[in-house]
Design an enzyme around this catalytic site. Sequence first.
Site, mmCIF file in Angstrom:
data_model
loop_
_atom_site.group_PDB
_atom_site.id
_atom_site.type_symbol
_atom_site.label_atom_id
_atom_site.label_comp_id
_atom_site.label_asym_id
_atom_site.label_seq_id
_atom_site.Cartn_x
_atom_site.Cartn_y
_atom_site.Cartn_z
ATOM 1 N N SER A 10 62.290 -17.997 74.119
ATOM 2 C CA SER A 10 62.026 -18.815 74.325
ATOM 3 C C SER A 10 64.029 -19.205 75.154
ATOM 4 O O SER A 10 64.436 -19.494 74.640
ATOM 5 C CB SER A 10 61.619 -19.914 74.021
ATOM 6 O OG SER A 10 61.930 -21.443 74.171
ATOM 7 N N HIS A 35 60.135 -16.008 77.510
ATOM 8 C CA HIS A 35 59.053 -17.313 77.703
ATOM 9 C C HIS A 35 59.892 -18.499 78.369
ATOM 10 O O HIS A 35 61.123 -18.637 77.637
ATOM 11 C CB HIS A 35 59.131 -17.698 75.869
ATOM 12 C CG HIS A 35 58.163 -19.079 75.704
ATOM 13 N ND1 HIS A 35 57.052 -17.858 75.945
ATOM 14 C CD2 HIS A 35 57.806 -19.538 75.480
ATOM 15 C CE1 HIS A 35 55.711 -19.482 75.387
ATOM 16 N NE2 HIS A 35 57.040 -19.969 75.276
ATOM 17 N N ASP A 37 59.740 -22.287 78.912
ATOM 18 C CA ASP A 37 58.847 -23.514 78.835
ATOM 19 C C ASP A 37 58.801 -25.113 80.002
ATOM 20 O O ASP A 37 60.323 -25.115 80.124
ATOM 21 C CB ASP A 37 59.397 -23.967 77.377
ATOM 22 C CG ASP A 37 58.985 -23.247 76.529
ATOM 23 O OD1 ASP A 37 58.172 -22.988 75.981
ATOM 24 O OD2 ASP A 37 59.606 -22.731 75.001
ATOM 25 N N MET A 39 57.995 -27.969 80.589
ATOM 26 C CA MET A 39 57.428 -29.863 79.711
ATOM 27 C C MET A 39 57.659 -31.045 80.813
ATOM 28 O O MET A 39 58.113 -30.780 81.529
ATOM 29 C CB MET A 39 58.086 -29.947 78.334
ATOM 30 C CG MET A 39 58.694 -29.219 77.740
ATOM 31 S SD MET A 39 59.471 -29.496 76.272
ATOM 32 C CE MET A 39 59.189 -27.405 75.375
ATOM 33 N N HIS A 69 55.026 -20.403 79.945
ATOM 34 C CA HIS A 69 54.602 -21.709 78.973
ATOM 35 C C HIS A 69 54.258 -22.663 79.564
ATOM 36 O O HIS A 69 55.450 -24.303 79.456
ATOM 37 C CB HIS A 69 54.918 -21.423 77.717
ATOM 38 C CG HIS A 69 54.211 -22.111 76.874
ATOM 39 N ND1 HIS A 69 54.544 -22.492 74.802
ATOM 40 C CD2 HIS A 69 52.876 -23.505 76.261
ATOM 41 C CE1 HIS A 69 53.816 -23.922 74.308
ATOM 42 N NE2 HIS A 69 53.052 -23.744 75.473
ATOM 43 N N MET A 71 53.149 -26.964 79.533
ATOM 44 C CA MET A 71 52.700 -28.275 78.842
ATOM 45 C C MET A 71 53.326 -29.595 79.555
ATOM 46 O O MET A 71 53.803 -29.987 79.614
ATOM 47 C CB MET A 71 53.716 -27.926 77.501
ATOM 48 C CG MET A 71 53.657 -27.423 76.492
ATOM 49 S SD MET A 71 55.109 -26.431 75.494
ATOM 50 C CE MET A 71 56.203 -25.847 76.541
ATOM 51 N N MET A 140 50.518 -22.138 68.866
ATOM 52 C CA MET A 140 51.522 -22.809 67.851
ATOM 53 C C MET A 140 51.917 -22.924 66.681
ATOM 54 O O MET A 140 50.654 -23.647 66.055
ATOM 55 C CB MET A 140 51.211 -24.522 68.887
ATOM 56 C CG MET A 140 51.504 -24.356 70.607
ATOM 57 S SD MET A 140 52.674 -23.385 71.297
ATOM 58 C CE MET A 140 53.938 -24.260 70.795
ATOM 59 N N PHE A 146 59.465 -29.898 71.289
ATOM 60 C CA PHE A 146 61.026 -29.181 71.507
ATOM 61 C C PHE A 146 60.962 -27.831 70.486
ATOM 62 O O PHE A 146 60.385 -27.322 70.174
ATOM 63 C CB PHE A 146 61.400 -30.273 69.431
ATOM 64 C CG PHE A 146 61.356 -32.033 70.333
ATOM 65 C CD1 PHE A 146 61.773 -32.482 71.408
ATOM 66 C CD2 PHE A 146 60.164 -32.728 70.624
ATOM 67 C CE1 PHE A 146 62.147 -33.696 72.388
ATOM 68 C CE2 PHE A 146 59.745 -33.432 71.257
ATOM 69 C CZ PHE A 146 60.565 -34.590 71.947
ATOM 70 N N GLY A 148 63.630 -25.544 67.812
ATOM 71 C CA GLY A 148 64.663 -26.222 66.571
ATOM 72 C C GLY A 148 63.540 -26.230 65.942
ATOM 73 O O GLY A 148 63.912 -26.632 64.579
ATOM 74 N N ASP A 178 54.286 -18.922 67.940
ATOM 75 C CA ASP A 178 55.713 -20.216 69.154
ATOM 76 C C ASP A 178 55.918 -20.754 68.563
ATOM 77 O O ASP A 178 55.143 -22.008 68.196
ATOM 78 C CB ASP A 178 55.111 -20.514 70.651
ATOM 79 C CG ASP A 178 55.752 -20.554 71.496
ATOM 80 O OD1 ASP A 178 57.075 -21.305 70.895
ATOM 81 O OD2 ASP A 178 55.357 -21.404 72.788
ATOM 82 N N GLY A 180 59.182 -21.821 65.674
ATOM 83 C CA GLY A 180 59.895 -22.114 64.587
ATOM 84 C C GLY A 180 59.617 -20.414 63.555
ATOM 85 O O GLY A 180 60.018 -19.662 62.605
ATOM 86 N N SER A 201 65.375 -20.989 69.496
ATOM 87 C CA SER A 201 67.143 -21.317 68.734
ATOM 88 C C SER A 201 67.127 -20.133 67.755
ATOM 89 O O SER A 201 68.195 -19.758 67.687
ATOM 90 C CB SER A 201 66.448 -22.875 67.325
ATOM 91 O OG SER A 201 65.419 -22.586 66.828
HETATM 92 C C1 DX5 Z 1 57.833 -25.751 72.109
HETATM 93 C C2 DX5 Z 1 57.911 -24.452 72.664
HETATM 94 C C3 DX5 Z 1 58.325 -23.587 72.310
HETATM 95 C C4 DX5 Z 1 60.008 -23.884 72.411
HETATM 96 C C5 DX5 Z 1 60.609 -22.512 70.537
HETATM 97 O O1 DX5 Z 1 57.811 -26.093 72.474
HETATM 98 O O2 DX5 Z 1 56.688 -24.096 73.137
HETATM 99 O O3 DX5 Z 1 59.124 -21.930 73.482
HETATM 100 O O4 DX5 Z 1 61.035 -23.176 72.633
HETATM 101 O O5 DX5 Z 1 61.371 -22.993 70.138
HETATM 102 P P1 DX5 Z 1 61.861 -22.198 68.532
HETATM 103 O O6 DX5 Z 1 61.515 -21.339 68.188
HETATM 104 O O7 DX5 Z 1 63.344 -23.062 68.675
HETATM 105 O O8 DX5 Z 1 60.628 -23.205 66.969
HETATM 106 ZN ZN ZN Z 2 56.719 -22.060 74.402
#
Ligand code: DX5
Ligand code: ZN
Length: 223
Positions: A10, A35, A37, A39, A69, A71, A140, A146, A148, A178, A180, A201
Amino acid sequence: MKQSNFIAPSILSANFAKLGEEVDNVIQAGADIVHFDVMDNHYVPNLTIGPLVCEALRNHGVTNPIDVHLMIKPVDRIIPDFAKAGASYITFHPEASEHIDRTIELIKEQGCKAGLVFNPATPLNFLEHVLDKLDMILLMSVNPGFGGQSFIDSTIEKIKVVRKIIDESKLKIRLEVDGGVKISNIAKIAAAGADTFVAGSAIFNTKDYKKTITEMRSELKKI
Ligand code: DX5
Ligand code: ZN
């Protein structure tokens, strides 16, 4: 049937000041798909990148699939822009669309692969009438917004349920997870039935992307 494993870094955790280079490096390190993201500070409390950045990555020479992705709410208006910008997969959250079937059709009409995204507490019944139209189901394992955050363990059972739904359907649908995802839990996530692993992360916050991705792959081999 389970698809081949895809590692999907990501770019949310990449250094945006040198994004092209970061994506090149992570692909060279063995990433399968990128990936991306998106937002909007409305559907989720954060604001990131849009079609211009996707197009810039394509113009920079990125040829791997880009996994967009969304959001964002609403979703439909921006889908053609992402298709033109070079998106390969476009996934969206069912709560963010007034007409889920229409949004899926729109993504496919634009020549992209379509996916539905489920937040940790979103029920899977949104799959019922559209399963045969999907190329990807994204679960998810954190609340979106976010990078991390810590993996929410109840996702494991949800992955198992979706794996069963996909297998019984005999359809070719990717099962992506997706949030953690890291070296220490990727095997458990794969064992539950996922085949596409988003990691932000856990990859970009390490110095040696190749070492990290190689370690993830060797964890996956243990399954
Ligand atoms: C969160 C995102 C993820 C995010 C994952 O809303 O959709 O793609 O970047 O980040 P990590 O892998 O650090 O949890
Ligand atoms: Zn994502």
